[in-house]
Design a protein around this motif. Structure first.
Motif, PDB file in Angstrom:
ATOM      1  N   ARG A  76       0.872  -1.181   0.000  1.00  0.00           N
ATOM      2  CA  ARG A  76       0.000   0.000   0.000  1.00  0.00           C
ATOM      3  C   ARG A  76       0.905   1.226   0.000  1.00  0.00           C
ATOM      4  O   ARG A  76       1.800   1.342   0.825  1.00  0.00           O
ATOM      5  N   ARG A  77       0.646   2.117  -0.943  1.00  0.00           N
ATOM      6  CA  ARG A  77       1.423   3.356  -1.035  1.00  0.00           C
ATOM      7  C   ARG A  77       0.486   4.550  -0.936  1.00  0.00           C
ATOM      8  O   ARG A  77      -0.677   4.493  -1.353  1.00  0.00           O
ATOM      9  N   LEU A  78       1.028   5.624  -0.399  1.00  0.00           N
ATOM     10  CA  LEU A  78       0.315   6.898  -0.354  1.00  0.00           C
ATOM     11  C   LEU A  78       1.029   7.869  -1.278  1.00  0.00           C
ATOM     12  O   LEU A  78       2.224   8.116  -1.133  1.00  0.00           O
ATOM     13  N   LEU A  79       0.302   8.401  -2.255  1.00  0.00           N
ATOM     14  CA  LEU A  79       0.888   9.346  -3.198  1.00  0.00           C
ATOM     15  C   LEU A  79       0.199  10.698  -3.058  1.00  0.00           C
ATOM     16  O   LEU A  79      -1.005  10.778  -2.767  1.00  0.00           O
ATOM     17  N   THR A  80       0.969  11.746  -3.247  1.00  0.00           N
ATOM     18  CA  THR A  80       0.431  13.103  -3.239  1.00  0.00           C
ATOM     19  C   THR A  80       0.610  13.690  -4.636  1.00  0.00           C
ATOM     20  O   THR A  80       1.716  13.668  -5.179  1.00  0.00           O
ATOM     21  N   LYS A  81      -0.482  14.179  -5.196  1.00  0.00           N
ATOM     22  CA  LYS A  81      -0.432  14.749  -6.541  1.00  0.00           C
ATOM     23  C   LYS A  81      -1.087  16.125  -6.542  1.00  0.00           C
ATOM     24  O   LYS A  81      -1.949  16.420  -5.714  1.00  0.00           O
ATOM     25  N   THR A  82      -0.674  16.956  -7.470  1.00  0.00           N
ATOM     26  CA  THR A  82      -1.325  18.255  -7.621  1.00  0.00           C
ATOM     27  C   THR A  82      -2.667  18.048  -8.298  1.00  0.00           C
ATOM     28  O   THR A  82      -2.856  17.101  -9.065  1.00  0.00           O
ATOM     29  N   ASN A  83      -3.581  18.942  -8.025  1.00  0.00           N
ATOM     30  CA  ASN A  83      -4.922  18.792  -8.589  1.00  0.00           C
ATOM     31  C   ASN A  83      -5.507  20.166  -8.872  1.00  0.00           C
ATOM     32  O   ASN A  83      -6.229  20.721  -8.063  1.00  0.00           O
ATOM     33  N   ARG A  84      -5.176  20.699 -10.016  1.00  0.00           N
ATOM     34  CA  ARG A  84      -5.715  22.000 -10.386  1.00  0.00           C
ATOM     35  C   ARG A  84      -7.162  21.845 -10.824  1.00  0.00           C
ATOM     36  O   ARG A  84      -7.477  21.121 -11.757  1.00  0.00           O
TER      37      ARG A  84
END
Length: 219
Positions: free
Chosen positions: A53-61
């Motif tokens: 299980r991974r946690l990813l952070t992405k930008t979200n315009r």
């Protein structure tokens, strides 16, 4: 109502190579929207399957019309959970991803299955499914349409990023991005223009010198 996506892609690399590249995808020139990735859980089951299980952070315009619906201080980053099941014996890898914030605006759930291509055992096939939903009253359909369009765009970036990392791992020169290609073309155009200017100056200088010689001859 939920928007559904079904797609299939092929990577011209073996399953083992794709499996290795999967964990090294970030960063790459096509994933600048991916800010962080962290493994929060990993285990090997008794039947030798790898669970992660991974946690990813992405930008979200958000689109401008959506920004009006949320306070100005709402975080534009999206937190995404990714569960994966790797079965090395059968050479399959299944991933599930979904966003855990901004769920009121939109939820995007994705399921991917990576397996050996049936036509070429040296290639890897990816079957991708996605479900886009929104609970916003009155604008849910517009949000879903926007979410589906962005998802399709991100799939293209994902595949290009995969190919980039695979090329690096295999010791090949990764194909240039559009930005890099455009930059090179711009630099080449500058060099060509500079060379043309210098040549024009040289020709003008020679012409002026010749005219001066002709005048002196007549005198």
């Amino acid at each position: 109502m939920v928007k559904y996506f079904l797609g299939q892609s092929v990577l011209r690399s073996s399953w083992d190579q794709v499996f290795a590249a999967f964990w090294q995808r970030y960063p790459n020139p096509y994933s600048k929207h991916v800010l962080t990735e962290d493994i929060v859980h990993r285990e090997v089951t008794p039947d030798q399957k790898l669970l992660s299980r991974r946690l990813l952070t992405k930008t979200n315009r958000m689109p401008r019309w959506a920004e009006r619906l949320f306070p100005a201080n709402v975080a534009h980053s999206v937190y995404i959970l990714e569960d994966s099941i790797v079965d090395p014996q059968n050479q399959t890898m299944t991933t599930f991803t979904w966003n855990i914030n901004h769920a009121r605006l939109m939820v995007v759930e994705e399921r991917c299955v990576y397996c050996v291509n049936s036509d070429n055992s040296g290639w890897t096939e990816i079957r991708r499914e996605a479900w886009v939903s929104s609970s916003l009253f009155g604008v849910s359909r517009a949000v879903q349409e926007f979410g589906l369009a962005r998802f399709k765009s991100n799939v293209t970036k994902t595949m290009k990023g995969f190919e980039y990392i695979l090329a690096k791992l295999q010791g090949e020169s990764p194909s240039k991005t559009l930005v890099e290609t455009a930059k090179e073309a711009k630099e080449k155009a500058k060099e060509t223009a500079l060379a043309a200017t210098e040549k024009a100056k040289d020709l003008a200088s020679k012409a002026a010198s010749k005219q001066q010689q002709q005048r002196q001859h007549f005198v």
